[in-house]
Design an enzyme around this catalytic site. Sequence first.
Site, PDB file in Angstrom:
ATOM      1  N   GLU A  34      -0.216  -9.391  -3.372  1.00  0.00           N
ATOM      2  CA  GLU A  34       0.691 -10.181  -2.528  1.00  0.00           C
ATOM      3  C   GLU A  34       1.245 -11.416  -3.236  1.00  0.00           C
ATOM      4  O   GLU A  34       2.405 -11.785  -3.054  1.00  0.00           O
ATOM      5  CB  GLU A  34      -0.040 -10.642  -1.250  1.00  0.00           C
ATOM      6  CG  GLU A  34      -0.228  -9.556  -0.220  1.00  0.00           C
ATOM      7  CD  GLU A  34      -1.550  -8.812  -0.344  1.00  0.00           C
ATOM      8  OE1 GLU A  34      -2.142  -8.785  -1.452  1.00  0.00           O
ATOM      9  OE2 GLU A  34      -1.998  -8.257   0.674  1.00  0.00           O
ATOM     10  N   GLY A  57      -2.380  -4.720   1.913  1.00  0.00           N
ATOM     11  CA  GLY A  57      -2.877  -4.310   3.232  1.00  0.00           C
ATOM     12  C   GLY A  57      -3.726  -3.050   3.174  1.00  0.00           C
ATOM     13  O   GLY A  57      -4.589  -2.834   4.035  1.00  0.00           O
ATOM     14  N   ALA A  86       1.113  -3.156   2.793  1.00  0.00           N
ATOM     15  CA  ALA A  86       2.050  -3.232   3.914  1.00  0.00           C
ATOM     16  C   ALA A  86       3.427  -2.831   3.397  1.00  0.00           C
ATOM     17  O   ALA A  86       3.714  -2.952   2.199  1.00  0.00           O
ATOM     18  CB  ALA A  86       2.058  -4.647   4.466  1.00  0.00           C
TER      19      ALA A  86
HETATM   20  N1  CO8 Z   1       5.973  -0.831   0.646  1.00  0.00           N
HETATM   21  C1  CO8 Z   1       7.041  -0.040   0.719  1.00  0.00           C
HETATM   22  N2  CO8 Z   1       7.272   0.965  -0.141  1.00  0.00           N
HETATM   23  C2  CO8 Z   1       6.378   1.168  -1.126  1.00  0.00           C
HETATM   24  C3  CO8 Z   1       5.235   0.367  -1.254  1.00  0.00           C
HETATM   25  C4  CO8 Z   1       5.037  -0.681  -0.310  1.00  0.00           C
HETATM   26  N3  CO8 Z   1       3.953  -1.469  -0.325  1.00  0.00           N
HETATM   27  N4  CO8 Z   1       4.538   0.776  -2.324  1.00  0.00           N
HETATM   28  C5  CO8 Z   1       5.225   1.823  -2.844  1.00  0.00           C
HETATM   29  N5  CO8 Z   1       6.331   2.051  -2.112  1.00  0.00           N
HETATM   30  C6  CO8 Z   1       7.341   3.083  -2.338  1.00  0.00           C
HETATM   31  C7  CO8 Z   1       8.229   2.758  -3.514  1.00  0.00           C
HETATM   32  O1  CO8 Z   1       9.268   1.861  -3.145  1.00  0.00           O
HETATM   33  C8  CO8 Z   1       8.736   4.131  -3.885  1.00  0.00           C
HETATM   34  O2  CO8 Z   1       9.744   4.501  -2.970  1.00  0.00           O
HETATM   35  P1  CO8 Z   1      11.105   5.225  -3.538  1.00  0.00           P
HETATM   36  O3  CO8 Z   1      10.604   6.523  -4.120  1.00  0.00           O
HETATM   37  O4  CO8 Z   1      11.927   5.393  -2.305  1.00  0.00           O
HETATM   38  O5  CO8 Z   1      11.663   4.307  -4.551  1.00  0.00           O
HETATM   39  C9  CO8 Z   1       7.536   5.037  -3.604  1.00  0.00           C
HETATM   40  O6  CO8 Z   1       6.705   4.296  -2.710  1.00  0.00           O
HETATM   41  C10 CO8 Z   1       6.738   5.357  -4.853  1.00  0.00           C
HETATM   42  O7  CO8 Z   1       6.407   4.130  -5.472  1.00  0.00           O
HETATM   43  P2  CO8 Z   1       6.698   3.817  -7.030  1.00  0.00           P
HETATM   44  O8  CO8 Z   1       7.882   4.599  -7.514  1.00  0.00           O
HETATM   45  O9  CO8 Z   1       6.744   2.329  -7.199  1.00  0.00           O
HETATM   46  O10 CO8 Z   1       5.367   4.432  -7.662  1.00  0.00           O
HETATM   47  P3  CO8 Z   1       4.680   3.991  -9.025  1.00  0.00           P
HETATM   48  O11 CO8 Z   1       3.616   5.014  -9.262  1.00  0.00           O
HETATM   49  O12 CO8 Z   1       5.660   3.735 -10.087  1.00  0.00           O
HETATM   50  O13 CO8 Z   1       3.972   2.555  -8.709  1.00  0.00           O
HETATM   51  C11 CO8 Z   1       2.663   1.047  -7.372  1.00  0.00           C
HETATM   52  C12 CO8 Z   1       2.934   2.511  -7.781  1.00  0.00           C
HETATM   53  C13 CO8 Z   1       2.117   0.274  -8.579  1.00  0.00           C
HETATM   54  C14 CO8 Z   1       1.612   1.071  -6.274  1.00  0.00           C
HETATM   55  C15 CO8 Z   1       3.976   0.368  -6.905  1.00  0.00           C
HETATM   56  O14 CO8 Z   1       4.591   1.233  -5.944  1.00  0.00           O
HETATM   57  C16 CO8 Z   1       3.760  -0.961  -6.245  1.00  0.00           C
HETATM   58  O15 CO8 Z   1       3.558  -1.942  -6.926  1.00  0.00           O
HETATM   59  N6  CO8 Z   1       3.825  -1.002  -4.908  1.00  0.00           N
HETATM   60  C17 CO8 Z   1       3.713  -2.230  -4.145  1.00  0.00           C
HETATM   61  C18 CO8 Z   1       2.284  -2.732  -4.121  1.00  0.00           C
HETATM   62  C19 CO8 Z   1       2.202  -4.050  -3.366  1.00  0.00           C
HETATM   63  O16 CO8 Z   1       2.769  -5.037  -3.741  1.00  0.00           O
HETATM   64  N7  CO8 Z   1       1.454  -4.051  -2.240  1.00  0.00           N
HETATM   65  C20 CO8 Z   1       1.265  -5.217  -1.406  1.00  0.00           C
HETATM   66  C21 CO8 Z   1       2.283  -5.244  -0.319  1.00  0.00           C
HETATM   67  S1  CO8 Z   1       2.207  -6.750   0.641  1.00  0.00           S
HETATM   68  C22 CO8 Z   1       0.907  -6.497   1.697  1.00  0.00           C
HETATM   69  O17 CO8 Z   1       0.262  -5.485   1.684  1.00  0.00           O
HETATM   70  C23 CO8 Z   1       0.630  -7.617   2.676  1.00  0.00           C
HETATM   71  C24 CO8 Z   1      -0.439  -7.212   3.657  1.00  0.00           C
HETATM   72  C25 CO8 Z   1      -0.457  -8.159   4.833  1.00  0.00           C
HETATM   73  C26 CO8 Z   1      -0.801  -7.412   6.132  1.00  0.00           C
HETATM   74  C27 CO8 Z   1      -0.869  -8.317   7.286  1.00  0.00           C
HETATM   75  C28 CO8 Z   1       0.495  -8.606   7.907  1.00  0.00           C
HETATM   76  C29 CO8 Z   1       0.405  -9.696   8.988  1.00  0.00           C
END
Ligand code: CO8
Length: 259
Positions: free
Chosen positions: A133, A110, A65
């Site tokens: 999460e 998500g 998400a």
């Molecule tokens: N949300 C928003 N932006 C994101 C997300 C995300 N989940 N994941 C990556 N991005 C963005 C980064 O901020 C970055 O943006 P920018 O270039 O503007 O800085 C771009 O995508 C590229 O990401 P990275 O530079 O971080 O790429 P890496 O290759 O270094 O890392 C990862 C990749 C490991 C995947 C890292 O991006 C990461 O850890 N992302 C977050 C993963 C995460 O925590 N996901 C869980 C989110 S919470 C959730 O999903 C709850 C679900 C509940 C749904 C139901 C609601 C009621």
Amino acid sequence: MAYETIIVEIEEGVATLTLNRPKVLNALNDQVFNELAEAAEELAADQSVRVVIITGGEKVFAAGADISQMASASAVDVTTSDNPSHRAFHLIENMPKPVIAAIAGFALGGGCELTLVTDVRIAADNAQFGLPEIKLGILPGGGGTQRLPRLIGAGRAKELIFSGDFINAEEALRIGLVNKVVPADQLFEEAKKIAKKYADRGVVALRLAKSAVNEGLRMDLEAGLEYEHKCFSLLFATEDQKEGMRAFLEKRSPKFQGK
Ligand code: CO8
């Protein structure tokens, strides 16, 4: 309808729905969930579509998400009863036709939960799965604490949920999170091959078989067997059943019309 965050393509009875926010690794915001819900309703109603593939493309499935949207959300925002993610997940899970996830790269939070509402998961060998999460101070709220234990067992699900660790495609296959792992350059070919196979099968039978499995998982065994028998009986009122059995006896391939 025109979509901005997803792409929908239909070819030979197979619809491919591609998440399309590559700059943020296909992070799922409300617009994506709303468009997924719209598309799920459209594809469910479209009789020319027999199977649906959901993918994020070649590099990433979805990194979860959208954290930038969630960061400032209040409890009231999140508890709203018409939560877009829940609606989208419900519509995809209950689509009356098979849904296949073709997963390359990250399927996190998500994104991983989105794969759990599909029927069959095919992973590229570069796929990574996780429910991170817990590291954000929340829990997997898109069905992860409910669907994952039902799929892979409570012990393994808790390990993923409590640690927030990522696992690779081979490990996902070993624990039953995915059905199959293929080399990354064969992912779409393989997903389409499976989709085309299902597209040739009995249309109404597929719909009722999916319903029998999904509904049965919510019932005790006796009620599930009763429901299965009702679905089975109903199929004898279809043209598809007549055609399937006639084709067998005539030693030819059946042509199912979904009637
Ligand atoms: N949300 C928003 N932006 C994101 C997300 C995300 N989940 N994941 C990556 N991005 C963005 C980064 O901020 C970055 O943006 P920018 O270039 O503007 O800085 C771009 O995508 C590229 O990401 P990275 O530079 O971080 O790429 P890496 O290759 O270094 O890392 C990862 C990749 C490991 C995947 C890292 O991006 C990461 O850890 N992302 C977050 C993963 C995460 O925590 N996901 C869980 C989110 S919470 C959730 O999903 C709850 C679900 C509940 C749904 C139901 C609601 C009621």
